[in-house]
Write a protein that holds these residues in place. Structure first.
Motif, PDB file in Angstrom:
ATOM      1  N   PRO B  44      74.488  40.814  37.530  1.00  0.00           N
ATOM      2  CA  PRO B  44      73.160  40.496  36.991  1.00  0.00           C
ATOM      3  C   PRO B  44      72.846  39.007  37.135  1.00  0.00           C
ATOM      4  CG  PRO B  44      74.348  41.930  35.473  1.00  0.00           C
ATOM      5  CD  PRO B  44      75.322  41.545  36.563  1.00  0.00           C
ATOM      6  N   GLY B  45      73.870  38.161  37.070  1.00  0.00           N
ATOM      7  CA  GLY B  45      73.658  36.720  37.220  1.00  0.00           C
ATOM      8  C   GLY B  45      73.158  36.366  38.616  1.00  0.00           C
ATOM      9  N   ASN B  46      73.709  37.031  39.611  1.00  0.00           N
ATOM     10  CA  ASN B  46      73.275  36.796  40.988  1.00  0.00           C
ATOM     11  C   ASN B  46      71.822  37.245  41.181  1.00  0.00           C
ATOM     12  OD1 ASN B  46      73.173  36.267  43.705  1.00  0.00           O
ATOM     13  ND2 ASN B  46      74.870  37.605  44.291  1.00  0.00           N
ATOM     14  N   LEU B  47      71.487  38.414  40.642  1.00  0.00           N
ATOM     15  CA  LEU B  47      70.101  38.890  40.714  1.00  0.00           C
ATOM     16  C   LEU B  47      69.169  37.881  40.038  1.00  0.00           C
ATOM     17  CD1 LEU B  47      68.271  41.356  41.512  1.00  0.00           C
ATOM     18  CD2 LEU B  47      68.505  42.115  39.157  1.00  0.00           C
ATOM     19  N   TYR B  48      69.611  37.436  38.868  1.00  0.00           N
ATOM     20  CA  TYR B  48      68.833  36.495  38.066  1.00  0.00           C
ATOM     21  C   TYR B  48      68.581  35.191  38.815  1.00  0.00           C
ATOM     22  CZ  TYR B  48      67.472  33.651  34.034  1.00  0.00           C
ATOM     23  OH  TYR B  48      66.801  32.826  33.174  1.00  0.00           O
ATOM     24  N   TYR B  49      69.579  34.790  39.645  1.00  0.00           N
ATOM     25  CA  TYR B  49      69.449  33.566  40.446  1.00  0.00           C
ATOM     26  C   TYR B  49      68.249  33.670  41.384  1.00  0.00           C
ATOM     27  CZ  TYR B  49      70.484  30.325  44.287  1.00  0.00           C
ATOM     28  OH  TYR B  49      70.390  29.368  45.258  1.00  0.00           O
ATOM     29  N   HIS B  50      68.020  34.879  41.922  1.00  0.00           N
ATOM     30  CA  HIS B  50      66.902  35.079  42.846  1.00  0.00           C
ATOM     31  C   HIS B  50      65.589  35.403  42.125  1.00  0.00           C
ATOM     32  CE1 HIS B  50      69.341  34.833  46.450  1.00  0.00           C
ATOM     33  NE2 HIS B  50      70.256  35.549  45.805  1.00  0.00           N
ATOM     34  N   TYR B  51      65.706  36.268  41.118  1.00  0.00           N
ATOM     35  CA  TYR B  51      64.506  36.688  40.379  1.00  0.00           C
ATOM     36  C   TYR B  51      64.798  36.603  38.887  1.00  0.00           C
ATOM     37  CZ  TYR B  51      63.315  38.419  44.988  1.00  0.00           C
ATOM     38  OH  TYR B  51      63.068  38.499  46.322  1.00  0.00           O
ATOM     39  N   PRO B  52      64.305  35.549  38.232  1.00  0.00           N
ATOM     40  CA  PRO B  52      64.678  35.315  36.837  1.00  0.00           C
ATOM     41  C   PRO B  52      64.151  36.364  35.861  1.00  0.00           C
ATOM     42  CG  PRO B  52      63.170  33.603  37.638  1.00  0.00           C
ATOM     43  CD  PRO B  52      63.525  34.450  38.815  1.00  0.00           C
ATOM     44  N   ALA B  53      63.274  37.264  36.308  1.00  0.00           N
ATOM     45  CA  ALA B  53      62.800  38.334  35.420  1.00  0.00           C
ATOM     46  C   ALA B  53      62.302  39.479  36.290  1.00  0.00           C
ATOM     47  CB  ALA B  53      61.678  37.827  34.523  1.00  0.00           C
ATOM     48  N   LYS B  54      62.208  40.658  35.686  1.00  0.00           N
ATOM     49  CA  LYS B  54      61.725  41.817  36.424  1.00  0.00           C
ATOM     50  C   LYS B  54      60.313  41.551  36.947  1.00  0.00           C
ATOM     51  CE  LYS B  54      60.903  46.718  35.585  1.00  0.00           C
ATOM     52  NZ  LYS B  54      61.005  47.755  34.544  1.00  0.00           N
ATOM     53  N   GLU B  55      59.527  40.838  36.160  1.00  0.00           N
ATOM     54  CA  GLU B  55      58.156  40.543  36.581  1.00  0.00           C
ATOM     55  C   GLU B  55      58.124  39.749  37.895  1.00  0.00           C
ATOM     56  OE1 GLU B  55      55.375  39.630  33.439  1.00  0.00           O
ATOM     57  OE2 GLU B  55      54.286  38.241  34.745  1.00  0.00           O
ATOM     58  N   ALA B  56      59.070  38.816  38.070  1.00  0.00           N
ATOM     59  CA  ALA B  56      59.132  38.022  39.304  1.00  0.00           C
ATOM     60  C   ALA B  56      59.426  38.930  40.494  1.00  0.00           C
ATOM     61  CB  ALA B  56      60.197  36.941  39.178  1.00  0.00           C
ATOM     62  N   LEU B  57      60.264  39.916  40.260  1.00  0.00           N
ATOM     63  CA  LEU B  57      60.621  40.877  41.305  1.00  0.00           C
ATOM     64  C   LEU B  57      59.409  41.746  41.679  1.00  0.00           C
ATOM     65  CD1 LEU B  57      64.046  42.620  40.730  1.00  0.00           C
ATOM     66  CD2 LEU B  57      62.630  42.930  42.747  1.00  0.00           C
ATOM     67  N   ILE B  58      58.742  42.258  40.655  1.00  0.00           N
ATOM     68  CA  ILE B  58      57.549  43.086  40.884  1.00  0.00           C
ATOM     69  C   ILE B  58      56.494  42.264  41.636  1.00  0.00           C
ATOM     70  CG2 ILE B  58      55.648  44.323  39.732  1.00  0.00           C
ATOM     71  CD1 ILE B  58      58.123  45.802  39.091  1.00  0.00           C
ATOM     72  N   ASN B  59      56.300  41.031  41.207  1.00  0.00           N
ATOM     73  CA  ASN B  59      55.297  40.188  41.864  1.00  0.00           C
ATOM     74  C   ASN B  59      55.650  39.919  43.328  1.00  0.00           C
ATOM     75  OD1 ASN B  59      53.860  40.185  39.516  1.00  0.00           O
ATOM     76  ND2 ASN B  59      54.329  38.064  38.949  1.00  0.00           N
ATOM     77  N   ALA B  60      56.932  39.726  43.615  1.00  0.00           N
ATOM     78  CA  ALA B  60      57.353  39.504  45.003  1.00  0.00           C
ATOM     79  C   ALA B  60      57.084  40.758  45.841  1.00  0.00           C
ATOM     80  CB  ALA B  60      58.827  39.124  45.051  1.00  0.00           C
ATOM     81  N   LEU B  61      57.343  41.930  45.275  1.00  0.00           N
ATOM     82  CA  LEU B  61      57.036  43.172  45.992  1.00  0.00           C
ATOM     83  C   LEU B  61      55.534  43.318  46.172  1.00  0.00           C
ATOM     84  CD1 LEU B  61      59.553  45.735  44.455  1.00  0.00           C
ATOM     85  CD2 LEU B  61      59.454  44.959  46.831  1.00  0.00           C
TER      86      LEU B  61
END
Lengths: 223, 223
Positions: B44-61
């Protein structure tokens, strides 16, 4: 232990009315039973006495929606004019509007609630059958001239518009679409475009009716 | 403290690919960053390094979706035949399908995410403009004969179908609609019905093309 309220039937109905209003306004994920109890000025225990979980409340509202819709869909067979088709689809849209929280978060609701999933699919099947019956009624009465092929291409489009048009209006403009004073115009616009798909197939009489009644009003509204 | 990964760019892309797959399969409310990290076999720390929140991930998609869509919508002006219109709408539906989690839980996503709310409304405006341009291109090339009034009635219907048809298929049959082997047929069916609304307006040439190419294939598929 809490004493049962004096008029359990009426309280149960009042809970549904207030829950529906909150769900429509804020969306299902943002409305808790605590919020509903607070809005009603009753204790969470009293709400719980009537609806032991939010799902029970949603399901009771769904039964109301389905009951209203079924009665309306049953009218499809008797449609023999554009005026009757207008009234039919206008009423269906009004019911969808009255329970708009269902469509706003439909996928999430269905994925959490198996009862709803199965029943909603049945409603879509019956809605499709009613649209087919309505087109058939218009064709038999001579209001439209369509081949079975035309009707087969068109019917699923009408079903998708009937199910999603109002939700689309909401997504286009979430803040203003909630204003009650816009509801009438929004519903009229939905029927106007849905039935507008039949325009190329209208008989001469039905076309004259459409132009004098419907288009005249639509262009008056635009000014 | 965690060391940064060796290929941050590639890891970030791989996270998006896997997240998209999970979101499409299970729906946004049912996919956590923990699940995405587990599926990728990263911490989870590695994921967090790229996308600090689920919202950041959704926005990137969402940016990916919007970029793909914009490039496709830009083609609308050059449409001059029914075949070109077919390819245009087929591609748009394929993009909607590729990011179907967005439409499945759209209202909930928009209510939680202001960035998405504003950007999605812009997309709908541009989608509407592209549909109008496509119809206009067909009219100018002589493939369809429509009055501006016909086009004004029809365009919003095409936009609603473009936005909601696939979601409707999903609601009709949530379990089977997820099977990848059905995607091609589902997309073809969507374009068939959407463009079918233009049938009454087709020129003689375009109608002959429609009947020999489209209807022939549709009836072959049905057997």
């Amino acid at each position: 232990m809490q004493p049962p309220p004096k008029k359990p039937r009426r309280t149960a109905e009042r809970i549904l009315d207030v829950a529906l209003e909150l769900l429509n306004r804020f969306g299902e994920p943002n409305v808790s039973t605590t919020l509903i109890a607070a809005e009603l000025g009753i204790s969470p225990g009293n709400l719980y006495y009537h609806y032991p979980a939010k799902e029970a409340l949603i399901n009771a509202l769904y039964v109301r929606y389905e009951t209203a819709l079924e009665a309306q869909l049953a009218q499809a067979g008797g449609i023999a004019s554009i005026g009757a088709a207008w009234a039919f689809f206008r009423t269906l849209f009004a019911t969808t509007w009255a329970y708009r929280f269902l469509h706003r978060d439909l996928n999430d609701l269905l994925s959490k609630n198996r009862t709803l999933e199965a029943r909603f699919q049945d409603v879509l099947v019956r809605q499709t059958a009613a649209v087919v019956a309505a087109i058939d009624g218009l064709a038999r009465s001579g209001a439209v001239r369509m081949t079975p092929h035309d009707a087969a291409v068109l019917s699923p489009c009408l079903v998708v518009l009937l199910t999603w048009w109002l939700n689309h209006e909401y997504v286009r403009d979430p803040r203003r679409a909630l204003e009650p004073e816009r509801a009438e115009a929004t519903l009229d616009r939905a029927v106007y475009h849905l039935l507008g798909l039949l325009q190329p197939y209208l008989s001469a009489d039905a076309r004259a009716h459409w132009q004098s009644q419907v288009d005249a009003r639509a262009s008056a509204d635009a000014h």
